[in-house]
Design a protein around this motif. Structure first.
Motif, PDB file in Angstrom:
ATOM      1  N   LEU A  64       0.889  -1.036  -0.075  1.00 34.02           N
ATOM      2  CA  LEU A  64       0.067  -0.151   0.034  1.00 34.02           C
ATOM      3  C   LEU A  64       0.909   1.074   0.001  1.00 34.02           C
ATOM      4  O   LEU A  64       0.426   2.327  -0.727  1.00 34.02           O
ATOM      5  N   ALA A  65       1.962   1.238   0.438  1.00 38.02           N
ATOM      6  CA  ALA A  65       2.870   2.500   0.873  1.00 38.02           C
ATOM      7  C   ALA A  65       3.582   2.549  -0.531  1.00 38.02           C
ATOM      8  O   ALA A  65       3.540   3.823  -0.962  1.00 38.02           O
ATOM      9  N   PHE A  66       3.911   1.803  -1.181  1.00 34.11           N
ATOM     10  CA  PHE A  66       4.677   1.941  -2.468  1.00 34.11           C
ATOM     11  C   PHE A  66       3.577   2.337  -3.513  1.00 34.11           C
ATOM     12  O   PHE A  66       4.129   3.220  -4.288  1.00 34.11           O
ATOM     13  N   PHE A  67       2.593   1.854  -3.593  1.00 37.19           N
ATOM     14  CA  PHE A  67       1.564   2.032  -4.500  1.00 37.19           C
ATOM     15  C   PHE A  67       1.207   3.579  -4.070  1.00 37.19           C
ATOM     16  O   PHE A  67       1.154   4.479  -4.947  1.00 37.19           O
ATOM     17  N   GLY A  68       0.735   3.905  -2.913  1.00 34.93           N
ATOM     18  CA  GLY A  68       0.097   5.257  -2.364  1.00 34.93           C
ATOM     19  C   GLY A  68       1.118   6.183  -2.714  1.00 34.93           C
ATOM     20  O   GLY A  68       0.841   7.412  -3.219  1.00 34.93           O
TER      21      GLY A  68
END
Lengths: 468, 112
Positions: A344-348
């Motif tokens: 989620l962090a890399f995508f976001g």
């Protein structure tokens, strides 16, 4: 096509390769996800360890290539001139692409074997996330030096040092310098991990965040027409908050690697503060969206800018904080909570930022004078990506909670407790959901590619026939 | 040490804490911009949820005085971020408005 600087044409090459590698990341990720369900699948042909490594390495490389493309896109606009050393920059691009291709081929052809100095130099360094062999490491350093030279020489030649460029120059120096720390290793695993985290954490939670801040500053100026003074004021504040909390937030990786106990306090303290800039970004995004009433000539870029602000907060802030305090992390580290946070962090934070840059370039190429860049496909891809990333992350989070409970809190982190955790239905079943959402994520990617190939094309044709 | 299911409750409390902080910031800022008292008041519900999350963690015996103090300060900090950030944003955007009046805005390629 409107007249572009050579540097911007180079940026388009970077974006194109980045998108191909994005696809490769998803493909290897899906294979690895399927191997969770069927461990015998491709065993001995394409092992899980190789799939996972390629999944993560492809992600790191494509995100960096996208960022480099973003810098090459905006640099001539910012300085008002062609990039100095553009031929060298093009050569560096081909060297980087060739090096990536050779490294991937070697990974695929030599999947197992002994580990010595020969393999370290020519096969794999064997260190998680930065497995590239040493020759490729030096190649990456050389490419980054050329990139750094391009930026600095262009700024000097243009005699135009803006606040954004100042932040970029300092940040790129830190980014390149920190990569060198990843090449240092010692027989002491604690010391080795200490330096290794300098690359992995400080890249992702400090230098990349600031680099994205620079690129988003230019993006806001382009997409929303926000004046320079505003984005620069915001950028300085962001740099202060990100570096102020992120650098020593590094300590949350030092909890269990054999470093002194004081890292528990330092890591926990700064990690607890790390969501502050992310919450501040949410306020900024709301303010910008409200004051512009979501009107812009580049719809997909605007919506991906919004997704970046919220995605960064949810992925890095929420999913990061909930397992960052050492008392809790003792139970949660190394479970599926970690990949849930990572996905989620890399995508976001970073995938969204790259998509903003790409759509800005597309608009400049296909519809610089209008009409507004818009389509159904980007909306479909947008919604698809958002739903499926939360689907994958939700599944991983459920599995992680089950692992924490069964394997750590009840089982006491023994080997048999680990096996019991892996076989528990609440750990196994979410893996099916993760795979299903992964397939849908790949579908969203295909829609995104279709959109990027077609969006604005009709508009450009119409503009040529009947200029606005 | 944390016993059994307590660790899951603590993770959940951490999630509620930061999610509450984010939703409070989001609703408060949006309410301010829209001039909606209802949204602003709703945002305080999430501020309460945030404080509830942090209070649960602080009350747990696994955290000593240092951690209790840290988390309390942290919770209070998140309480003031939306207001202070909005204060900053309003002031910098006042300048934006002044600059917009000075220059003709081209929505397709701007500020360069």
């Amino acid at each position: 096509m409107s007249k572009l600087y050579e540097s911007q044409k180079l940026a388009l090459w970077y974006f194109s390769v980045a998108l191909v590698l994005f696809g490769a990341q998803l493909l290897f990720g899906l294979l690895a996800a399927y191997q969770y369900l069927n461990p015998d699948f491709l065993y001995g042909v394409l092992d899980f360890s190789i799939n996972r490594m390629l999944h993560i390495n492809a992600m790191i490389v494509w995100l960096i290539m996208g960022f480099m493309g973003g810098v090459y896109w905006f640099l001539p606009i910012e300085t008002g001139r062609e990039v100095v050393g553009i031929k060298l920059a093009k050569l560096a691009f081909f060297v980087l692409v060739a090096a990536v291709a050779v490294v991937v081929l070697v990974y695929l052809l030599v999947q197992t074997g002994k580990g010595d100095f020969f393999t370290l130099w020519f096969i794999t360094e064997g260190r998680e996330y930065i497995e590239a062999p040493r020759w490729a490491d030096w190649g990456i350093v050389a490419v980054m030096l050329v990139f750094y030279f391009n930026v600095v020489a262009t700024v000097i030649k243009s005699k135009k040092l803006t606040g954004i460029l100042g932040v970029l120059i300092i940040d790129l120096l830190a980014l390149a310098g920190l990569y060198l720390a990843g090449m240092y290793f010692t027989p002491n695993i604690s010391v080795d991990q200490f330096w290794w985290w300098w690359v992995v954490h400080l890249w992702v939670e400090a230098t990349w965040e600031v680099l994205v801040g620079v690129l988003m500053a230019w993006a806001l100026m382009t997409v929303l027409g926000t004046p320079r003074k505003i984005v620069e004021a915001w950028l300085y504040l962001e740099v202060f908050l990100v570096f102020g909390t992120g650098i020593l937030g590094l300590g949350h990786h030092y909890f269990w690697i054999g470093t002194p106990e004081y890292w528990l306090g330092i890591g926990g303290f700064f990690s607890a503060l790390e969501p502050i800039p992310l919450v501040a970004m949410v306020v900024h995004a709301i303010y910008d969206a409200g004051s512009h009433k979501l009107r812009a000539a580049n719809k997909p870029a605007l919506f991906w800018i919004m997704a970046q602000a919220f995605g960064n907060f949810v992925g890095a802030g929420m999913w990061g904080f909930m397992h960052t305090l050492p008392q809790i992390n003792l139970y949660s580290h190394g479970t599926q909570i970690t990949p849930a946070h990572g996905h989620l962090a890399f995508f976001g934070a970073y995938v969204t930022a790259n998509l903003v840059l790409m759509y800005i370039a597309i608009q400049r190429v296909r519809a610089p004078e209008g009409p507004a860049l818009d389509s159904r496909a980007w909306k479909l891809a947008y919604v698809g990506f958002v739903i499926t990333i939360f689907g994958m992350v939700g599944a991983l989070t459920v599995a992680g909670f089950a692992q924490i409970f069964v394997e750590r809190a009840v089982g006491g982190a023994t080997w048999s407790a680990y096996i019991a955790g892996q076989e528990h239905p609440w750990v196994r079943e979410p893996m099916y959901w993760r795979f299903g959402f992964g397939v849908l994520f790949l579908l969203s990617y295909l829609i995104l590619i279709y959109d990027m190939l077609t969006i604005g094309k009709r508009a450009a044709t119409a503009t040529e026939v009947k200029p606005a | 040490m944390i016993q059994g299911v307590e660790v899951l409750y603590l993770i959940g409390a951490g999630l509620v804490f930061i999610a509450g902080a984010g939703l409070y910031a989001l609703l408060y800022a949006y309410g301010k911009i829209k001039g909606s008292i209802l949204l602003q008041r709703s945002s305080y519900l999430f501020a309460l949820a945030m404080l509830g999350g942090v209070a649960y963690i602080v009350a747990h015996p696994a955290f000593d005085t240092f951690w209790k103090s840290l988390l309390t300060v942290c919770g209070l900090t998140y309480l003031f971020i939306p207001k202070s950030m909005l204060w900053v944003m309003e002031r910098v955007h006042l300048r934006e408005e002044e600059e917009r009046k000075k220059e003709k805005h081209n929505p397709f390629y701007t500020n360069y």
